[in-house]
Scaffold this motif. Structure first.
Motif, PDB file in Angstrom:
ATOM      1  N   ILE A  40       0.819  -1.179  -0.045  1.00 26.84           N
ATOM      2  CA  ILE A  40       0.242  -0.204   0.126  1.00 26.84           C
ATOM      3  C   ILE A  40       0.437   1.162  -0.058  1.00 26.84           C
ATOM      4  O   ILE A  40       0.848   2.414  -0.432  1.00 26.84           O
ATOM      5  CB  ILE A  40      -0.638   0.049   1.657  1.00 26.84           C
ATOM      6  N   ALA A  41       2.285   1.422   0.897  1.00 27.93           N
ATOM      7  CA  ALA A  41       2.691   2.073   0.898  1.00 27.93           C
ATOM      8  C   ALA A  41       3.445   2.734  -0.291  1.00 27.93           C
ATOM      9  O   ALA A  41       3.824   3.737  -0.754  1.00 27.93           O
ATOM     10  CB  ALA A  41       4.354   1.856   2.219  1.00 27.93           C
ATOM     11  N   LEU A  42       3.869   1.684  -1.221  1.00 30.19           N
ATOM     12  CA  LEU A  42       4.325   1.729  -3.062  1.00 30.19           C
ATOM     13  C   LEU A  42       3.785   2.090  -3.515  1.00 30.19           C
ATOM     14  O   LEU A  42       3.561   3.431  -4.006  1.00 30.19           O
ATOM     15  CB  LEU A  42       5.131   0.170  -3.047  1.00 30.19           C
ATOM     16  N   LEU A  69       2.880  -4.288 -12.708  1.00 27.90           N
ATOM     17  CA  LEU A  69       1.791  -3.729 -13.365  1.00 27.90           C
ATOM     18  C   LEU A  69       1.933  -2.885 -14.445  1.00 27.90           C
ATOM     19  O   LEU A  69       1.315  -2.695 -15.362  1.00 27.90           O
ATOM     20  CB  LEU A  69       0.728  -4.313 -12.722  1.00 27.90           C
ATOM     21  N   TYR A  70       2.987  -1.654 -13.460  1.00 33.47           N
ATOM     22  CA  TYR A  70       3.171  -0.348 -14.072  1.00 33.47           C
ATOM     23  C   TYR A  70       3.872  -0.193 -14.026  1.00 33.47           C
ATOM     24  O   TYR A  70       4.914   1.269 -14.822  1.00 33.47           O
ATOM     25  CB  TYR A  70       2.765   0.292 -13.069  1.00 33.47           C
ATOM     26  N   GLY A  71       5.241  -1.140 -15.228  1.00 34.35           N
ATOM     27  CA  GLY A  71       6.554  -1.166 -16.018  1.00 34.35           C
ATOM     28  C   GLY A  71       7.750  -0.724 -14.600  1.00 34.35           C
ATOM     29  O   GLY A  71       7.633  -0.432 -13.527  1.00 34.35           O
ATOM     30  N   GLU A  72       8.926  -0.268 -15.816  1.00 37.60           N
ATOM     31  CA  GLU A  72      10.175  -0.462 -15.026  1.00 37.60           C
ATOM     32  C   GLU A  72      10.376   0.643 -14.406  1.00 37.60           C
ATOM     33  O   GLU A  72      10.782   0.631 -13.190  1.00 37.60           O
ATOM     34  CB  GLU A  72      10.696  -0.397 -16.239  1.00 37.60           C
ATOM     35  N   GLU A  73       9.238   1.979 -14.546  1.00 38.69           N
ATOM     36  CA  GLU A  73       9.688   3.232 -13.408  1.00 38.69           C
ATOM     37  C   GLU A  73       9.079   3.288 -12.316  1.00 38.69           C
ATOM     38  O   GLU A  73       9.752   3.555 -11.377  1.00 38.69           O
ATOM     39  CB  GLU A  73       8.407   4.130 -14.370  1.00 38.69           C
ATOM     40  N   ALA A  74       7.794   1.837 -12.244  1.00 38.12           N
ATOM     41  CA  ALA A  74       7.433   1.548 -11.038  1.00 38.12           C
ATOM     42  C   ALA A  74       8.213   1.072 -10.281  1.00 38.12           C
ATOM     43  O   ALA A  74       8.493   0.328  -8.824  1.00 38.12           O
ATOM     44  CB  ALA A  74       6.000   1.245 -10.867  1.00 38.12           C
ATOM     45  N   LEU A  75       8.977  -0.348 -11.066  1.00 39.79           N
ATOM     46  CA  LEU A  75       9.967  -1.298 -10.569  1.00 39.79           C
ATOM     47  C   LEU A  75      11.258  -0.212  -9.767  1.00 39.79           C
ATOM     48  O   LEU A  75      11.771  -0.938  -8.741  1.00 39.79           O
ATOM     49  CB  LEU A  75      10.585  -2.318 -11.217  1.00 39.79           C
ATOM     50  N   ALA A  76      11.633   0.343 -10.591  1.00 39.36           N
ATOM     51  CA  ALA A  76      12.699   1.488  -9.969  1.00 39.36           C
ATOM     52  C   ALA A  76      12.987   1.609  -8.603  1.00 39.36           C
ATOM     53  O   ALA A  76      13.445   1.633  -7.791  1.00 39.36           O
ATOM     54  CB  ALA A  76      13.199   2.652 -11.069  1.00 39.36           C
ATOM     55  N   TYR A  77      11.493   1.920  -8.052  1.00 39.22           N
ATOM     56  CA  TYR A  77      11.307   2.379  -6.646  1.00 39.22           C
ATOM     57  C   TYR A  77      10.466   0.943  -5.996  1.00 39.22           C
ATOM     58  O   TYR A  77      10.633   1.010  -4.174  1.00 39.22           O
ATOM     59  CB  TYR A  77       9.737   3.131  -6.145  1.00 39.22           C
ATOM     60  N   CYS A  78      10.788  -0.435  -6.347  1.00 40.13           N
ATOM     61  CA  CYS A  78      10.782  -1.603  -5.505  1.00 40.13           C
ATOM     62  C   CYS A  78      11.908  -2.212  -5.441  1.00 40.13           C
ATOM     63  O   CYS A  78      12.452  -2.544  -6.150  1.00 40.13           O
ATOM     64  CB  CYS A  78      10.452  -2.573  -6.923  1.00 40.13           C
ATOM     65  N   TYR A  79      12.195  -2.159  -3.560  1.00 45.22           N
ATOM     66  CA  TYR A  79      13.322  -2.597  -2.741  1.00 45.22           C
ATOM     67  C   TYR A  79      13.552  -3.943  -2.506  1.00 45.22           C
ATOM     68  O   TYR A  79      13.211  -4.191  -1.341  1.00 45.22           O
ATOM     69  CB  TYR A  79      13.527  -1.733  -1.761  1.00 45.22           C
ATOM     70  N   ASP A  80      12.808  -5.222  -3.497  1.00 45.56           N
ATOM     71  CA  ASP A  80      12.907  -6.260  -3.452  1.00 45.56           C
ATOM     72  C   ASP A  80      14.729  -6.783  -3.261  1.00 45.56           C
ATOM     73  O   ASP A  80      15.038  -6.737  -4.414  1.00 45.56           O
ATOM     74  CB  ASP A  80      11.578  -7.370  -3.717  1.00 45.56           C
ATOM     75  N   VAL A  81      14.368  -8.029  -2.375  1.00 45.92           N
ATOM     76  CA  VAL A  81      15.608  -8.933  -3.496  1.00 45.92           C
ATOM     77  C   VAL A  81      14.628  -9.850  -3.730  1.00 45.92           C
ATOM     78  O   VAL A  81      14.183 -10.690  -2.301  1.00 45.92           O
ATOM     79  CB  VAL A  81      16.755  -9.780  -2.059  1.00 45.92           C
ATOM     80  N   LYS A  82      14.954 -10.999  -4.638  1.00 45.24           N
ATOM     81  CA  LYS A  82      14.282 -11.743  -4.800  1.00 45.24           C
ATOM     82  C   LYS A  82      12.617 -12.053  -4.645  1.00 45.24           C
ATOM     83  O   LYS A  82      12.293 -13.096  -3.900  1.00 45.24           O
ATOM     84  CB  LYS A  82      14.558 -12.857  -4.544  1.00 45.24           C
ATOM     85  N   GLY A  83      11.914 -11.275  -5.350  1.00 40.23           N
ATOM     86  CA  GLY A  83      10.655 -10.308  -4.492  1.00 40.23           C
ATOM     87  C   GLY A  83       9.985 -10.210  -3.064  1.00 40.23           C
ATOM     88  O   GLY A  83       8.784 -10.154  -3.503  1.00 40.23           O
ATOM     89  N   ASN A 119       5.276  -7.953  -7.561  1.00 39.05           N
ATOM     90  CA  ASN A 119       4.015  -8.352  -8.638  1.00 39.05           C
ATOM     91  C   ASN A 119       3.465  -7.420  -9.030  1.00 39.05           C
ATOM     92  O   ASN A 119       3.028  -6.695 -10.178  1.00 39.05           O
ATOM     93  CB  ASN A 119       3.657  -9.410  -8.079  1.00 39.05           C
ATOM     94  N   PHE A 120       3.153  -6.226  -7.834  1.00 37.97           N
ATOM     95  CA  PHE A 120       2.435  -4.970  -8.191  1.00 37.97           C
ATOM     96  C   PHE A 120       2.907  -4.351  -8.661  1.00 37.97           C
ATOM     97  O   PHE A 120       2.070  -3.541  -9.694  1.00 37.97           O
ATOM     98  CB  PHE A 120       1.931  -4.882  -7.075  1.00 37.97           C
ATOM     99  N   ALA A 121       4.092  -4.404  -8.927  1.00 30.21           N
ATOM    100  CA  ALA A 121       4.949  -3.014  -9.325  1.00 30.21           C
ATOM    101  C   ALA A 121       5.237  -3.375 -10.983  1.00 30.21           C
ATOM    102  O   ALA A 121       4.857  -2.701 -11.570  1.00 30.21           O
ATOM    103  CB  ALA A 121       6.411  -2.846  -8.701  1.00 30.21           C
TER     104      ALA A 121
END
Length: 644
Positions: A351-353, A408-422, A404-406
């Motif tokens: 939700i915060a993301l 859905l909105y492409g690379e620009e969203a994944l750049a703010y996704c601070y996961d390791v292995k999901g 998986n949520f990020a």
């Protein structure tokens, strides 16, 4: 099959839901010596039974529930039930453990592990009463919350029954749905969705056989020593048993506004302080065989409900990381997550993301369908939690979980996704604690995690609890993270693997002293070896324990290799604004130096991160090398989906 008087270990129960067939299989002494129990048994079962790159929500996935070795005994804090599967959240190993009574009750019934395969045609639950095991219809249970499910089963089978199962989120295949034990104890990383995919609502167990160690006098003498240590420890009396993990709010810098600001004790807003939460507390509770009572029981005046275990993670993830400071609203959200059966950390961080992506214009207003993503909107967040559990509207996208949520909105969203292995645990600079945080998140076999070795590598809370014990551990050759962060982390990972396999709680305030029995008295693993010898009647040494934990860890790494994990997935992520700086580039270079050193000392190929054949054969598991050596598996990019 009764518990063996020679090994004091029960059977494995294999439940095929497709065929509605139950098989009992004896555990060999060799398996106990090599994998101990709990997480060890589960990780071996998953490696042996799950092929590479399948859909975690397909019938081919396996759900494993394992007791710890010492479940049901008087050794304190050994009631954890380990739950393992191929995670629908991450697409790699997904395991977690939960407290409550289930693990002890399963041991009393004569079972060490339950393995569930296949998929039932209609909703089912499993009822176990000692030797009797039945697969029963659960259509009356489908749709109930976790609390209602436990109440229904207790009305049906009696108040002594212990229950593991799922709520509506698991039924609706929310990817971070969790297994809930006895209403309030959660084992995370998406296992609840696997129950749902198998049409399995719950397992209810009653056991009456008891547990008798091979050398009861010696075993219970040592167990009493361990209990007495915690009963006289001043830190336990003042902190553990009074505020539990709320201690972290003033010590562990909870994140504010999607990991943008770590809050010191002085910066905590009103509503997020331990004293604010204490206003709702009406009692304390504990799991089986625990003298500490680290969990609160709270009352919600606005709804008239009672909940329990409002832990640090729920306060930061649902509260501060979303800028929500309404204490009762946060407690209500935590209770909703328990009732629906969802992991609070992935729920809150996803939700915060979403709020951040909306603020940056990556997620448009049209996408939201009328829901509010304003920072600090508590009522809007309560609505989002219910929508997520039932996959309604925008909640259907949040139900995919963090990475998986990020996506859905492409690379620009994944750049703010601070996961390791999901898996999400925020972001840290490599310089922090000599690289321990970033390295431990990269090497964790279930994705970024704080309970896989991180806290133990630098004695995060032991220093406060018993500094003399830390000095004795260092004198006993425990690596010092200030000089040898890689060696310290490997020992931290061994401690956590051991605790998860013994069924030992790693602590509401993570520590060696709680996770490893008798470490306050004997060199590192010697006390545990003595306990295992007295309990099983088989001779255990410290080397046996180190070998067992390394065998389990490398089996898990090999399992992830089959799911497509490559060396590149041991990476570190920073916010995009920081990534391009020279400081960040230097830290990335330092991170990969630590990863290389880690892989060398773990006995892995430094180029591929595959566990090396020579290492596996030294540990007596050359068959694992046969499964992965020279093979190329499709590269991991999250969980496989049979249907997009």
């Amino acid at each position: 099959m009764s518990i063996s008087s020679e090994r004091n270990v029960g059977d494995i129960l294999i439940i095929d839901l497709t065929r509605e067939k139950v098989v009992k299989r004896e555990v060999s002494p060799e398996t106990v010596k090599r994998y101990l129990g709990g997480r060890g048994f589960n990780s071996k079962a998953l490696f042996d039974m799950i092929p590479g790159r399948i859909d975690p929500l397909s019938p081919e996935n396996v759900l494993a529930l394992g007791n710890g070795t010492f479940a049901g005994t008087a050794l304190p804090m050994t009631s954890r039930l380990h739950i393992s599967t191929l995670s629908p959240l991450s697409g790699i190993l997904g395991d977690g453990n939960a407290g409550g009574e289930f693990s002890a009750m399963l041991k009393f019934a004569g079972y060490e592990q339950i393995i569930v395969t296949g998929r039932a045609q209609k909703p089912k639950y499993v009822f176990i009463e000692d030797d009797e095991v039945e697969i029963r219809d659960a259509e009356d249970l489908w749709g109930l919350t976790t609390g209602e499910t436990v109440d229904w089963l207790r009305d049906e089978h009696g108040d002594e029954v212990s229950v593991a199962g799922i709520g509506p989120a698991g039924e609706n295949l929310v990817r971070f749905a969790t297994t809930m034990v006895d209403k309030y104890h959660s084992g995370a990383r998406g296992s609840g969705a696997v129950w749902g995919s198998k049409n399995l609502k719950a397992i209810a167990v009653i056991g009456t056989k008891g547990v008798e160690p091979a050398d009861p006098e010696r075993f219970y003498e040592m167990a009493k020593e361990d209990i007495d240590y915690f009963n006289r420890n001043e830190f336990v009396k003042r902190i553990y048993s009074v505020i539990g993990t709320h201690y972290g709010l003033i010590q562990w810098y909870p994140s504010w506004k999607y990991f943008q600001v770590p809050l010191s004790a002085e910066e905590l807003p009103i509503g997020l302080r331990p004293q604010d939460l204490a206003e709702y507390e009406v009692g304390r509770t504990q799991c089986f065989s625990c003298p500490l009572a680290c969990k609160d029981v709270y009352y919600l005046p606005s709804t008239g409900e009672y909940g329990t275990a409002s832990e640090f993670e729920s306060i930061y993830a649902l509260g501060s990381n979303n800028c929500v400071t309404d204490t009762e609203a946060i407690l209500r959200m935590e209770h909703m997550a328990d009732e629906y059966g969802m992991d609070v950390m992935t729920l809150g961080d996803t939700i915060a993301l979403a709020r951040l992506l909306h603020e940056k214009g990556i997620l448009s207003r049209e996408e939201l369908g009328g829901v509010s993503l304003e920072w600090g909107d508590a009522e809007g967040q309560i609505e989002l939690i219910e929508m997520t559990a039932y996959r309604r509207g925008f909640g259907n996208k949040l139900a995919e979980g963090y990475r998986n949520f990020a996506k859905l909105y492409g690379e620009e969203a994944l750049a703010y996704c601070y996961d390791v292995k999901g898996v999400n645990r925020g972001w840290y600079e490599v310089d922090f604690i000599n690289g321990i945080f970033t390295l431990s998140h990269a090497t964790s076999t279930r994705g970024a995690d704080h309970l896989r070795g991180r806290s133990w590598a630098y004695w995060e809370n032991d220093k406060l609890m018993d500094i003399e014990a830390v000095r004795r551990m260092l004198e006993a050759d425990l690596p010092d993270y200030r000089k040898d962060p890689v060696g310290a982390l490997i020992y931290g990972e061994r401690a956590c693997t051991l605790a998860d396999s013994l069924g030992r709680c790693k602590g509401s305030i993570n520590s060696w002293l709680q996770a490893v029995p008798l470490v306050w008295k004997y060199p590192v693993f010697k006390g545990t070896a003595m306990l295992l010898t007295a309990f099983t009647g088989m001779e255990f040494t410290e080397k046996d324990i180190i070998d067992a934990t390394d065998r389990i860890y490398l089996t898990e790494m090999a399992f992830n290799v089959k799911q497509g994990i490559k060396k590149k997935h041991y990476d570190v992520k920073f916010p995009p604004e920081f990534t391009a700086t020279e400081r960040a580039k230097a830290q990335v270079r330092r991170h990969w130096e630590l990863v290389d050193e880690y892989l060398r000392r773990r006995g892995c190929d430094v180029e591929t991160a595959y566990p090396a054949r020579e290492t596996l054969e030294e540990l007596g598991i050359g068959y694992v090398a046969d499964e992965i050596e020279g093979k190329e598996f499709p590269e991991w990019d999250g969980p496989v989906r049979e249907v997009a």
